[in-house]
Design an enzyme around this catalytic site. Sequence first.
Site, mmCIF file in Angstrom:
data_model
loop_
_atom_site.group_PDB
_atom_site.id
_atom_site.type_symbol
_atom_site.label_atom_id
_atom_site.label_comp_id
_atom_site.label_asym_id
_atom_site.label_seq_id
_atom_site.Cartn_x
_atom_site.Cartn_y
_atom_site.Cartn_z
ATOM 1 N N CYS A 62 35.763 82.388 61.790
ATOM 2 C CA CYS A 62 35.486 84.188 61.793
ATOM 3 C C CYS A 62 35.167 84.643 60.573
ATOM 4 O O CYS A 62 35.055 83.517 59.757
ATOM 5 C CB CYS A 62 36.685 85.047 61.863
ATOM 6 S SG CYS A 62 38.050 84.464 63.006
ATOM 7 N N ARG B 33 28.989 78.727 60.161
ATOM 8 C CA ARG B 33 30.136 78.607 60.180
ATOM 9 C C ARG B 33 30.784 78.539 61.686
ATOM 10 O O ARG B 33 32.050 77.920 60.984
ATOM 11 C CB ARG B 33 31.076 79.219 59.248
ATOM 12 C CG ARG B 33 30.667 80.248 58.235
ATOM 13 C CD ARG B 33 31.343 81.094 57.438
ATOM 14 N NE ARG B 33 32.628 81.040 57.111
ATOM 15 C CZ ARG B 33 32.393 80.940 56.207
ATOM 16 N NH1 ARG B 33 31.650 80.132 55.164
ATOM 17 N NH2 ARG B 33 33.667 80.520 55.351
ATOM 18 N N TRP C 55 35.625 83.123 66.283
ATOM 19 C CA TRP C 55 35.684 81.815 65.914
ATOM 20 C C TRP C 55 37.725 81.866 66.801
ATOM 21 O O TRP C 55 38.426 82.404 66.105
ATOM 22 C CB TRP C 55 36.108 80.883 64.846
ATOM 23 C CG TRP C 55 37.210 79.922 64.902
ATOM 24 C CD1 TRP C 55 38.220 78.995 64.537
ATOM 25 C CD2 TRP C 55 36.818 78.550 65.901
ATOM 26 N NE1 TRP C 55 38.296 77.273 64.938
ATOM 27 C CE2 TRP C 55 37.053 77.361 65.675
ATOM 28 C CE3 TRP C 55 34.961 78.112 66.044
ATOM 29 C CZ2 TRP C 55 37.354 76.345 66.073
ATOM 30 C CZ3 TRP C 55 35.078 76.664 66.529
ATOM 31 C CH2 TRP C 55 35.892 75.495 66.217
ATOM 32 N N ASN D 194 39.215 89.132 59.612
ATOM 33 C CA ASN D 194 39.895 86.748 59.337
ATOM 34 C C ASN D 194 41.129 87.211 59.431
ATOM 35 O O ASN D 194 41.479 87.116 58.605
ATOM 36 C CB ASN D 194 38.287 86.719 58.861
ATOM 37 C CG ASN D 194 37.440 86.248 58.627
ATOM 38 O OD1 ASN D 194 36.967 87.223 60.300
ATOM 39 N ND2 ASN D 194 36.206 86.496 57.890
ATOM 40 N N GLY D 195 41.517 85.668 59.848
ATOM 41 C CA GLY D 195 42.904 85.416 59.401
ATOM 42 C C GLY D 195 44.471 85.557 61.034
ATOM 43 O O GLY D 195 43.376 84.990 61.815
ATOM 44 N N GLU E 280 39.221 53.575 62.364
ATOM 45 C CA GLU E 280 38.550 54.534 62.259
ATOM 46 C C GLU E 280 37.543 54.528 60.976
ATOM 47 O O GLU E 280 36.262 55.056 61.340
ATOM 48 C CB GLU E 280 39.868 55.222 62.071
ATOM 49 C CG GLU E 280 39.255 56.944 61.763
ATOM 50 C CD GLU E 280 38.213 58.349 62.525
ATOM 51 O OE1 GLU E 280 38.140 56.769 63.218
ATOM 52 O OE2 GLU E 280 37.361 59.126 61.656
ATOM 53 N N LYS F 200 33.866 55.161 60.887
ATOM 54 C CA LYS F 200 33.342 56.537 60.035
ATOM 55 C C LYS F 200 31.791 55.518 59.282
ATOM 56 O O LYS F 200 30.578 55.860 58.897
ATOM 57 C CB LYS F 200 34.064 56.583 58.996
ATOM 58 C CG LYS F 200 35.691 57.381 59.159
ATOM 59 C CD LYS F 200 34.612 59.144 59.787
ATOM 60 C CE LYS F 200 34.509 58.966 61.367
ATOM 61 N NZ LYS F 200 35.125 59.495 62.396
ATOM 62 N N GLU G 243 29.249 54.316 62.153
ATOM 63 C CA GLU G 243 27.896 55.480 62.189
ATOM 64 C C GLU G 243 27.322 56.427 61.780
ATOM 65 O O GLU G 243 26.208 57.512 62.086
ATOM 66 C CB GLU G 243 29.252 56.821 63.320
ATOM 67 C CG GLU G 243 29.780 57.547 62.398
ATOM 68 C CD GLU G 243 30.834 58.695 63.164
ATOM 69 O OE1 GLU G 243 30.297 59.769 64.116
ATOM 70 O OE2 GLU G 243 32.133 59.080 63.224
ATOM 71 N N HIS H 176 43.240 34.343 64.382
ATOM 72 C CA HIS H 176 42.768 33.894 65.653
ATOM 73 C C HIS H 176 41.061 33.954 66.051
ATOM 74 O O HIS H 176 41.097 34.214 67.781
ATOM 75 C CB HIS H 176 43.452 34.545 66.717
ATOM 76 C CG HIS H 176 45.236 34.827 66.798
ATOM 77 N ND1 HIS H 176 45.919 33.177 66.902
ATOM 78 C CD2 HIS H 176 45.838 35.416 66.475
ATOM 79 C CE1 HIS H 176 46.744 33.250 67.177
ATOM 80 N NE2 HIS H 176 47.173 35.012 66.600
ATOM 81 N N LYS I 267 27.025 65.853 67.954
ATOM 82 C CA LYS I 267 28.460 66.227 67.649
ATOM 83 C C LYS I 267 29.291 66.219 68.695
ATOM 84 O O LYS I 267 30.582 65.815 68.583
ATOM 85 C CB LYS I 267 28.231 67.831 66.817
ATOM 86 C CG LYS I 267 29.784 68.320 66.460
ATOM 87 C CD LYS I 267 30.632 67.145 65.569
ATOM 88 C CE LYS I 267 32.387 68.182 64.724
ATOM 89 N NZ LYS I 267 32.396 66.809 64.256
HETATM 90 C C1 F6R Z 1 32.792 59.638 65.556
HETATM 91 C C2 F6R Z 1 33.160 60.991 66.471
HETATM 92 C C3 F6R Z 1 33.287 60.670 67.744
HETATM 93 C C4 F6R Z 1 33.987 61.709 68.454
HETATM 94 C C5 F6R Z 1 34.468 61.126 69.838
HETATM 95 C C6 F6R Z 1 35.381 62.135 70.947
HETATM 96 O O1 F6R Z 1 32.918 60.761 63.666
HETATM 97 O O2 F6R Z 1 33.161 62.190 65.909
HETATM 98 O O3 F6R Z 1 33.938 59.445 67.802
HETATM 99 O O4 F6R Z 1 35.202 61.290 68.018
HETATM 100 O O5 F6R Z 1 32.494 61.506 70.226
HETATM 101 O O6 F6R Z 1 34.676 63.714 70.380
HETATM 102 P P1 F6R Z 1 36.316 65.381 70.847
HETATM 103 O O7 F6R Z 1 36.623 65.256 69.744
HETATM 104 O O8 F6R Z 1 35.233 65.860 70.689
HETATM 105 O O9 F6R Z 1 35.908 64.324 72.070
#
Ligand code: F6R
Length: 686
Positions: A2, A33, A88, A115-116, A558, A562, A565, A581, A681
């Site tokens: 928010c 934001r 939000w 907000n909050g 994970e 990271k 990517e 193996h 994203k």
């Molecule tokens: C990695 C990343 C992606 C998402 C994937 C799923 O850093 O951001 O691998 O995790 O595209 O996205 P959501 O969680 O939005 O379904």
Amino acid sequence: MCGIFGYVNFLVDKSRGEIIDTLIDGLQRLEYRGYDSSGIAIDGDKKGETLIVKCPGKVKALKEEIERLGVERSTIFDSHAGIAHTRWATHGQPMVSNCHPHRSDPDAEFVVVHNGIITNYRELKTLLLSKGHIFESETDTECIAKLFKHIYDTNLKAGFELDFNELIKQVLYELEGSYGLLVKSKHYPGEVVGTRKGSPLLVGVKTDKKLKVDFVDVEFTDQQDFSTSFNQDLMGHDNLRTSQSRAFLADDGLPMPAEFFLSSDPASVIQHTKKVLFLEDDDIAHIYDGELHIHRAKKNAGDSTIRQIQTLEMELNEIMKGPYKHFMQKEIFEQPESTFNTMRGRIDFENFNINLGGLKSFINSIKRSRRIIMIACGTSYHSCLATRSIIEELCELPVVVELASDFLDRKSPVFRDDTCIFVSQSGETADSMLALQYCLDRGALTVGIVNSVGSSMSRQTHCGVHINAGPEIGVASTKAYTSQYIALVMVALSLSNDSISKQQRHREIINGLKKIPEQIKQVLNLEDKIKQLCNDHLNDQKSLLLLGRGYQHATALEGALKIKEISYMHSEGVLAGELKHGVLALVDGQLPIIAFATRDSLFPKVLNAINQVVSRDGRPIVICNEGDDVLSNNEALATLHVPNTVDCLQGLLNVIPVQLISYWLAVNRGIDVDFPRNLAKSVTVE
Ligand code: F6R
Ligand code: UD1
């Protein structure tokens, strides 16, 4: 997240159109934001009339809505107060009735942006309903607007006409939770009161002439005789006011024209003025007649008696990211706060109770199911892997973890007595959404673990848990991972809440969760060491392996995701038990390897794997617990120590160093960390 924006002009002629544009522009500066709806409140044509326009979607949609309604733009106001908000969603879906500003009644005697979270809103709502107030939204905020009217009317009936700041003090007395708040009222034309508690708020000041002072006095209630100030007969409105600081008077002692910009974020103020005053928790800002007053209910020893008016020298971009270079870095460093927010109001640490409001009425159905299928993509899939074992252990149900695309490709059988848990930051990922539809079609119970309130997944699942991590802007998911992880652990705990045999384990995990935000803070202190490690050993490498087993297999996967990517370096997460193996063939004196060797029941086996690496000239980077020195300085390239926690939570701490490694590798390679090539994203295509 928010955002709040307010604009007050005093003796500065502005047309309604200009006021609207200023408010809209302020909101647009808050857009980065993340938000799902917006709204404004300004004065209408008739005396005492307040005009509220709000709508879900972008600020652009709000602008169009104002045009569509044909809001008159030419009326000139020499003094006026307007407030605005980007929302939000936390309480209730993004829809017109839930957007801010919220009003006290159909006449909008009081309008509020907030907000909050007001944690006692249910109790307040019950009380206000019993007094005849009619609620129009599902939000917690609306009870603030109603409370203003209720307290105002009650005082009026008793013969007290309160000053605006006196009124807000009485309202705040009733509120619990966190807030950044602006209020406007037809009873106090041209005035605004604002306050904060745990949510930022600042005031920008713009005057033609140079300000004579660079601070504002804080006025403490307990230094004044407010028993009389309640009573207008004994102490007049003006009387009270003239006794206070007059920060913005011209040399001749007359009020000078002034404009005030109130905001939750300096990003929306900086284009108007660089002179800003940051409110502290519990400060009340009261703006009227061109003056800014700061009130506080109580003076404690050591409290400062002034608030500085600072000159902001920052550029817009710097403000948005705070002290961080990228959103990803900011989000990594937000994790002490975001993990806390995931647990806020849901874990009773004293009585070891878990209360997930979104699952409450579905707990028994989930417990009765034949198995749990967890379905997700990417990082969200890793949070499922990380928690699978604790869900199995506590719920005693078989748990399978599926990548959404593969699950669909296989047309995996799903039955009515299955519970399918979908995990997603965005709640819009196409593969996960298709898998959700597939499971709905087959009659399974579906549960969402989602960050974006109001997203398709959050709406289409039968029930679920919002992880409340706040908007994630960097493409690489970081804070969503740790919050999903905690949300899933909380699901496991609430599914086994009444099991006596699990009580001890429950307590151990809940005690562990309590410490996690603070422990994450400690791990974040490794940043300098990690930067050095990347510079000394990793920047020029082509490939990197991450080794983990048990709970740390997910952390290894994970970390590898990271790293690839955002730094474009090939990396692979390997189950340590699988090393012999095949993967061992890759090990030599050159290939960098990160090994997770924190303490749990598999620790001896991990040591075994590490020794296999060392005996083939490998020099791993070891992530282990404080006090453990798994390898000597000669054998390890580096050792990163993280605090110890319960086995099933250790991944929350171990993932932080690899998030930081990926970040610094990418920065050192000159990559735009927040927007890595070829990635989006929210992946809304199959
Ligand atoms: C990695 C990343 C992606 C998402 C994937 C799923 O850093 O951001 O691998 O995790 O595209 O996205 P959501 O969680 O939005 O379904
Ligand atoms: C709710 C409020 C939260 C507030 C708390 C106070 C909302 C959105 N949340 O949180 O701001 O602090 O009360 O008691 O109003 N749901 C799904 N699928 C999902 C996620 C959620 O169907 O993927 C549903 C839940 O079943 C629930 C609703 O959405 O009905 C809200 O979920 P959640 O925010 O997790 O609920 P609370 O924690 O109770």
